[in-house]
Motif scaffolding. Sequence first.
Motif, short mmCIF file in Angstrom:
data_model
loop_
_atom_site.label_atom_id
_atom_site.label_comp_id
_atom_site.label_asym_id
_atom_site.label_seq_id
_atom_site.Cartn_x
_atom_site.Cartn_y
_atom_site.Cartn_z
N ILE A 92 70.78 54.75 0.51
CA ILE A 92 70.75 53.43 0.27
C ILE A 92 69.21 53.02 -0.56
CG2 ILE A 92 71.15 51.00 0.89
CD1 ILE A 92 73.49 52.71 1.53
N TRP A 93 69.25 52.72 -1.68
CA TRP A 93 68.13 52.53 -2.54
C TRP A 93 67.38 51.24 -1.69
CZ3 TRP A 93 64.32 53.46 -5.20
CH2 TRP A 93 63.68 52.78 -6.26
N HIS A 94 65.83 51.16 -1.64
CA HIS A 94 65.59 50.44 -0.64
C HIS A 94 65.67 48.81 -0.83
CE1 HIS A 94 62.11 49.86 -3.55
NE2 HIS A 94 62.20 51.18 -3.46
N PRO A 95 65.82 48.23 -1.93
CA PRO A 95 66.19 46.71 -1.94
C PRO A 95 67.66 46.54 -1.55
CG PRO A 95 65.20 47.56 -3.91
CD PRO A 95 65.73 48.76 -3.42
N THR A 150 69.01 45.72 2.88
CA THR A 150 69.29 44.60 3.80
C THR A 150 70.87 44.23 3.85
OG1 THR A 150 67.23 43.83 2.89
CG2 THR A 150 68.82 42.03 3.92
N TYR A 151 71.54 44.59 2.96
CA TYR A 151 72.67 44.26 2.75
C TYR A 151 73.95 45.34 2.89
CZ TYR A 151 70.30 40.79 0.15
OH TYR A 151 69.39 39.71 -0.40
N LEU A 152 73.62 46.67 2.69
CA LEU A 152 74.48 47.71 2.97
C LEU A 152 74.36 48.59 4.06
CD1 LEU A 152 74.63 49.01 -0.84
CD2 LEU A 152 76.31 47.41 0.25
N THR A 153 75.29 49.05 4.54
CA THR A 153 75.47 50.13 5.80
C THR A 153 75.44 51.74 5.28
OG1 THR A 153 76.16 48.43 7.04
CG2 THR A 153 76.44 50.71 7.94
N SER A 154 74.45 52.31 5.65
CA SER A 154 74.59 53.87 5.16
C SER A 154 75.84 54.46 5.84
CB SER A 154 73.44 54.50 5.50
OG SER A 154 73.39 55.80 4.98
N SER A 155 76.30 55.72 5.07
CA SER A 155 77.36 56.55 6.07
C SER A 155 76.60 57.33 6.88
CB SER A 155 78.07 57.50 5.00
OG SER A 155 77.11 58.25 4.14
N GLY A 156 75.04 57.40 6.81
CA GLY A 156 74.30 57.86 7.88
C GLY A 156 74.77 59.41 7.94
N SER A 157 75.08 59.82 9.37
CA SER A 157 75.10 61.24 9.53
C SER A 157 76.34 61.89 8.98
CB SER A 157 74.66 61.84 10.93
OG SER A 157 75.73 61.12 11.79
N GLU A 158 77.17 61.27 8.71
CA GLU A 158 78.37 61.61 7.98
C GLU A 158 78.12 62.99 7.28
OE1 GLU A 158 81.26 58.97 6.71
OE2 GLU A 158 81.06 57.65 8.32
N ARG A 159 79.00 63.86 7.31
CA ARG A 159 78.81 65.08 6.31
C ARG A 159 79.25 64.78 4.73
NH1 ARG A 159 77.04 69.67 8.13
NH2 ARG A 159 77.64 70.65 6.01
N HIS A 160 78.60 65.41 3.77
CA HIS A 160 79.07 65.21 2.48
C HIS A 160 80.34 66.36 2.39
CE1 HIS A 160 75.96 62.76 0.49
NE2 HIS A 160 75.16 63.47 1.39
#
Length: 288
Positions: A123-126, A129-139
């Motif tokens: 997630i681009w740093h700006p 505040t609004y978006l949730t990352s997929s975190g450790s889910e694999r590509h």
Amino acid sequence: MAPVCRVATIQWQIKELGIEENHATACKYIRDAAAQGAEIAVLPEYHLSAWVPHDPRWAEQAGESAKYLANYQALARELGICLVPGTIIERHEGPNGSNRFFNTAYFISRDGSILGSYRKKNIWHPERTYLTSSGSERHVAIDTPIGRVGMLICWDLAFPEAFRELIADGAQIIIVPTFWTPHDASVEARRHNPASEALFLDSTLTCRTYENTCAIIFVNAAGPKEDFLGMSQVTLPIVGPVAKMGNEEGVLVTDMDLGLLSIAEDNYKVREDLQKEDWHYVYRHSSS
């Protein structure tokens, strides 16, 4: 994987919160692409509402995402074309009833079925505040009518690890919907080079094709040059961009020669090295 795939990159000035107008524009361009024989059409990131998360209507429109995804499925089935409808913001209820927003790309097959999806990880740093990352889910790569495809979104482009994980899973084509503007460079950076972000994209896209022996379909938003970059393109190793837009609105249809991937791999043997059991860069580069 067909040796040549006909690809449509579609870019326009996305209207802020103009969800119906943006959807109508997207459908018009998709129909134009299909009429030109495109096998796949790709739209930009945030193509339905643009990036205005501070406005309450943006969150409301995110709750309507399923309707538009279904519309794209029906259009793909009608036209017999594969679609990656940019990204769609999806609203999900989180802990304690709070909302979470995911920035999601879908691959829709020509029969209207969804073959896979991807939630933006880096997630681009700006945006954080609004978006949730997929975190450790694999590509994860997916099998599609145009070949084995991996999907990334915008700032993911900056991370070689994301590409490597998809390549290790057999991806031949990486699709990258984007909403990347000149303003993503700081004032200080632009003082040194007003075209800093264009240089970033030109350099990185070509580099990624070489270092991964893959094709990239990159699609960005367009508009006045002071606020938009455009630069949607199809890029391949050996030859670089084979079709590239400026900041104009419209659809560009081009033939993507996937035979170049075999030439590049025969030359550089990147995938061969990645598959070695004793490959020395072991972290997260395994498809298992």
